[in-house]
Design an enzyme around this catalytic site. Structure first.
Site, PDB file in Angstrom:
ATOM      1  N   ARG A   5       0.840  -1.206   0.000  1.00  0.00           N
ATOM      2  CA  ARG A   5       0.000   0.000   0.000  1.00  0.00           C
ATOM      3  C   ARG A   5       0.867   1.245   0.000  1.00  0.00           C
ATOM      4  O   ARG A   5       0.490   2.282  -0.555  1.00  0.00           O
ATOM      5  CB  ARG A   5      -0.998  -0.004   1.158  1.00  0.00           C
ATOM      6  CG  ARG A   5      -0.375  -0.073   2.537  1.00  0.00           C
ATOM      7  CD  ARG A   5      -1.437  -0.022   3.623  1.00  0.00           C
ATOM      8  NE  ARG A   5      -0.848  -0.188   4.944  1.00  0.00           N
ATOM      9  CZ  ARG A   5      -1.400   0.253   6.053  1.00  0.00           C
ATOM     10  NH1 ARG A   5      -2.546   0.888   6.036  1.00  0.00           N
ATOM     11  NH2 ARG A   5      -0.816   0.055   7.221  1.00  0.00           N
ATOM     12  N   SER A  32      -5.808   4.789   5.141  1.00  0.00           N
ATOM     13  CA  SER A  32      -5.215   3.445   5.223  1.00  0.00           C
ATOM     14  C   SER A  32      -4.613   3.009   3.890  1.00  0.00           C
ATOM     15  O   SER A  32      -3.769   2.136   3.859  1.00  0.00           O
ATOM     16  CB  SER A  32      -6.266   2.416   5.621  1.00  0.00           C
ATOM     17  OG  SER A  32      -7.194   2.946   6.506  1.00  0.00           O
ATOM     18  N   GLU A  53     -19.193   2.063  -1.354  1.00  0.00           N
ATOM     19  CA  GLU A  53     -18.358   1.463  -2.394  1.00  0.00           C
ATOM     20  C   GLU A  53     -19.088   1.300  -3.720  1.00  0.00           C
ATOM     21  O   GLU A  53     -18.509   1.466  -4.792  1.00  0.00           O
ATOM     22  CB  GLU A  53     -17.838   0.098  -1.931  1.00  0.00           C
ATOM     23  CG  GLU A  53     -16.834   0.163  -0.783  1.00  0.00           C
ATOM     24  CD  GLU A  53     -17.479   0.290   0.589  1.00  0.00           C
ATOM     25  OE1 GLU A  53     -18.726   0.252   0.672  1.00  0.00           O
ATOM     26  OE2 GLU A  53     -16.744   0.436   1.577  1.00  0.00           O
ATOM     27  N   PHE A  78     -13.844  -5.239   0.079  1.00  0.00           N
ATOM     28  CA  PHE A  78     -14.940  -4.398  -0.382  1.00  0.00           C
ATOM     29  C   PHE A  78     -14.826  -4.130  -1.889  1.00  0.00           C
ATOM     30  O   PHE A  78     -15.825  -4.056  -2.588  1.00  0.00           O
ATOM     31  CB  PHE A  78     -14.966  -3.093   0.418  1.00  0.00           C
ATOM     32  CG  PHE A  78     -14.827  -3.342   1.899  1.00  0.00           C
ATOM     33  CD1 PHE A  78     -15.604  -4.320   2.505  1.00  0.00           C
ATOM     34  CD2 PHE A  78     -13.906  -2.648   2.671  1.00  0.00           C
ATOM     35  CE1 PHE A  78     -15.466  -4.591   3.864  1.00  0.00           C
ATOM     36  CE2 PHE A  78     -13.763  -2.918   4.027  1.00  0.00           C
ATOM     37  CZ  PHE A  78     -14.543  -3.886   4.633  1.00  0.00           C
ATOM     38  N   HIS A 104      -5.024  -4.359   1.679  1.00  0.00           N
ATOM     39  CA  HIS A 104      -5.583  -5.345   2.606  1.00  0.00           C
ATOM     40  C   HIS A 104      -6.013  -6.627   1.893  1.00  0.00           C
ATOM     41  O   HIS A 104      -7.042  -7.223   2.219  1.00  0.00           O
ATOM     42  CB  HIS A 104      -6.762  -4.759   3.389  1.00  0.00           C
ATOM     43  CG  HIS A 104      -6.369  -3.652   4.340  1.00  0.00           C
ATOM     44  ND1 HIS A 104      -5.553  -2.604   3.970  1.00  0.00           N
ATOM     45  CD2 HIS A 104      -6.696  -3.435   5.635  1.00  0.00           C
ATOM     46  CE1 HIS A 104      -5.393  -1.802   5.006  1.00  0.00           C
ATOM     47  NE2 HIS A 104      -6.066  -2.273   6.022  1.00  0.00           N
ATOM     48  N   ASP A 112      -6.835  -7.433  12.010  1.00  0.00           N
ATOM     49  CA  ASP A 112      -8.250  -7.087  11.831  1.00  0.00           C
ATOM     50  C   ASP A 112      -9.151  -8.309  11.793  1.00  0.00           C
ATOM     51  O   ASP A 112     -10.362  -8.206  11.997  1.00  0.00           O
ATOM     52  CB  ASP A 112      -8.446  -6.294  10.529  1.00  0.00           C
ATOM     53  CG  ASP A 112      -7.951  -4.866  10.677  1.00  0.00           C
ATOM     54  OD1 ASP A 112      -7.857  -4.390  11.821  1.00  0.00           O
ATOM     55  OD2 ASP A 112      -7.672  -4.233   9.642  1.00  0.00           O
ATOM     56  N   ARG A 162      -1.516  -4.915   3.293  1.00  0.00           N
ATOM     57  CA  ARG A 162      -1.505  -3.907   4.339  1.00  0.00           C
ATOM     58  C   ARG A 162      -0.147  -3.895   5.049  1.00  0.00           C
ATOM     59  O   ARG A 162       0.430  -2.849   5.282  1.00  0.00           O
ATOM     60  CB  ARG A 162      -2.600  -4.193   5.363  1.00  0.00           C
ATOM     61  CG  ARG A 162      -2.638  -3.164   6.469  1.00  0.00           C
ATOM     62  CD  ARG A 162      -3.433  -3.640   7.673  1.00  0.00           C
ATOM     63  NE  ARG A 162      -3.461  -2.597   8.669  1.00  0.00           N
ATOM     64  CZ  ARG A 162      -2.465  -2.310   9.486  1.00  0.00           C
ATOM     65  NH1 ARG A 162      -1.336  -2.995   9.410  1.00  0.00           N
ATOM     66  NH2 ARG A 162      -2.575  -1.333  10.364  1.00  0.00           N
TER      67      ARG A 162
END
Lengths: 308, 275
Positions: A5, A32, A53, A78, A104, A112, A162
């Site tokens: 990322r 993020s 989204e 997502f 992610h 998470d 991530r």
């Protein structure tokens, strides 16, 4: 070690300068996903639609329809699922030039837990007609492939991690979407990897080579369109293939390679990846280990194939 | 294009006949919503939209997004009458290899600005277009037509709040509130409460009109010109408008008429044209 990322954020900043049609569409996870520097530099090319989204994907289609190249930025869970139907209908079907850029991916948002990890995205996205699916293997690969996506005409799904992962390449390496990279030549067995577990695959290949195995190692960063020419070449010399991915063993890289191997005939394939189950909160290496995505297991799998 | 109210009313009836003809020829399609949207579509295509039929991709054209894509026969009728399509294509709706797909396809059909069909999505696309055009310095406007059943989709509201956030006064949304959706009356399937109040509370400049009164449609298009926020027009319409046995009837949402029904419908639409 650096996360993919971070590579995305750094690449965006360079692209912004060079490509005035590149925009970023965020869904309240920009912080993020490292889009902050782009937003600051080009506020007029930055949109944040909040936690919506589906709207982001549709809005991006509209932007593309008036000549913009939007980079929709979210998490893999997502980007590949909450907006899946919008990607299919509004982006892939009319073949609009939208990039779905997802942090992610895989088990890397380790702490998470399962809801924010994503082990299905590559499979879901590769099923969509017209979609290109890319999983870079380290920071430098990700930077280069983000740039490649900007000049590539048509929808692209790209997956980032991530958490920081080891470097495999240096900054001078070049990448082409749709072309796998042969990192080591060999004719006894081939390890074919994609995404953040490339470094494990590389360590396994080095260990096998040290034991005298003529091992081939491929970074198959583009899952679709699959580099079938390269695979054909490998399958005609190596009868043993082990695939490695941080993704469900169903419908990801392993499946794509196995599909071609079945049609080619005469090849044995072992798929290393997430064992068709959800992750959980915990340290990333432990989550990989739960699924046998380890250097040792890659080595064992290759050796088991060679013993047969 | 300057046209009188009565000329536009004639055009609307012509569109209705053309759309019904196509649906009958295809023996497939959605007559009810095509007929309810006809007057709005006529006002847009024969007065409001700046278009160049000979240059469908003209960058300065106004955009039209038919978010309720299943009623595309009424849009195809407008594209036929405006010369985007050739007259012989009229009989090709939903036929294999045709440019006139069952739902609008921007890659196949001249004059279609975005592919739609999955409800709710066109509104987001239209907002994206309006935002992209506005920020690139264009004065082009984006008109979107959605259904009232379609407003069940949360994505519609996500899109509207985005249009308001970015103060997209070049975005004009019509809702064809014909009161019926696929499975029955909207009031039974998912009560809409007041759509106008919803749009108002979201921050749109909102109008409520009779969607078959051409004067009201034209007045609202004129009034929308000076808005500095997105415009929402809730147009109260009759599903199946113009064909007595199709009006207010759920059955005609997605059913093609047989020969007898078609003849009767065309007779009524001819009569309506000379009212």
């Amino acid at each position: 070690m650096r996360s993919l990322r971070d590579a995305y954020g750094d690449a965006l900043l360079e692209l912004g300068e060079e490509f005035p049609k590149v925009w970023v569409v965020d869904v309240d996870v920009g912080r993020s996903c490292k889009t902050g520097a782009f937003q600051e530099a080009w506020p007029e090319r930055y949109v944040n639609v909040g936690i919506a989204e589906q709207n982001a994907a549709g809005l991006a289609a509209g932007l593309a329809a008036v000549g913009i190249t939007p980079f929709v930025t979210t998490y893999a869970a997502f980007g590949s699922m909450r907006m899946c139907e919008q990607i299919r209908q509004s982006i892939c079907y009319p073949r609009l030039n939208v990039k779905i850029m997802c942090s992610h991916g895989g088990l890397t948002p380790a702490n998470d837990g399962a809801t924010h990890q994503c082990v299905e995205d590559l499979g879901i996205m590769r099923t969509l007609p017209g979609m290109t699916v890319v999983a870079p293997g380290d920071y430098f690969a990700a930077k280069k492939l983000v740039r490649a996506a900007a000049v590539y005409e048509g929808p692209v799904y790209m997956r980032f991690t991530r958490d920081p992962i080891p470097f495999v390449y240096d900054s001078g390496e070049t990448f082409t979407i749709g072309k796998g990279k042969v990192l080591r030549e060999g004719d006894q067995a081939a390890i074919i990897a994609a995404g953040d577990v490339l470094s494990q695959a590389k360590a396994a290949a080095e260990a096998l080579a040290a034991k005298g195995v003529r091992i081939c190692l491929v970074d198959m960063h583009t899952i679709k369109p699959l580099d079938t020419a390269l695979l054909e070449q490998i399958m005609s010399v190596c009868g043993n293939i082990v695939t490695v991915e941080d993704h469900n063993i169903i419908n990801g890289l392993g499946s794509a390679v196995a599909e071609q191997a079945a049609e080619h005939g005469g090849c044995r394939v072992r798929r290393i990846g997430v064992q068709d189950r959800f992750g959980e909160s915990g340290p990333y290496p432990a989550l990989l280990e739960d699924n046998g995505i380890t250097v040792d297991h890659i080595i064992e799998s290759v050796e088991a194939l060679l013993r047969r | 294009m300057e046209r009188t109210v009565s000329e536009l009313q004639q055009k609307a009836m012509e569109l209705r006949r053309c759309a019904l003809w196509m649906i009958y020829a295809a023996q497939s399609g959605h007559p009810g919503g095509s007929l309810s949207a006809a007057d709005i579509v006529a006002a847009l295509y024969f007065r409001e939209l700046r278009l160049r039929p000979e240059e469908p991709q003209w960058p300065e054209r106004d955009r039209f997004v038919l978010s309720k894509g299943h009623v595309c026969p009424i849009q195809y009728a407008a594209l036929l009458l405006r010369g985007f399509l050739s007259p012989e294509e009229k009989g090709t709706l939903r036929k294999k290899g045709s440019r006139l797909q069952g739902h609008p396809d921007m890659k196949r059909t001249p004059g279609i600005d975005i592919s739609t069909g999955s409800l709710g999505q066109g509104v987001s696309c239209a907002v994206g277009m309006a935002l992209g055009l506005r920020r690139q310095g264009s004065r082009v406007r984006v008109f979107c037509l959605a259904g009232d059943g379609e407003c069940n989709e949360g994505q519609v509201w996500e899109a509207v709040e985005t249009a308001v956030k970015y103060r997209l006064s070049n975005f004009i949304l019509f809702v064809d509130q014909n009161g019926l959706q696929n499975d029955g009356p909207c009031e039974e399937i998912m009560p809409p409460q007041s759509l106008a109040e919803k749009f108002r509370s979201f921050g749109c400049r909102t109008y409520e009109i009779d969607g078959h009164a051409m004067e009201e449609i034209l007045a609202v298009l004129d009034a929308a010109q000076d808005s500095d926020v997105p415009v929402a027009v809730v147009a109260h319409t009759v599903k199946g408008k113009g064909v007595s046995f199709m009006e207010h009837a759920v059955k005609w949402h997605g059913t093609a008429p047989n020969e007898e029904e078609f003849r009767l419908a065309m007779t009524e639409l001819e009569r309506g044209a000379v009212r």
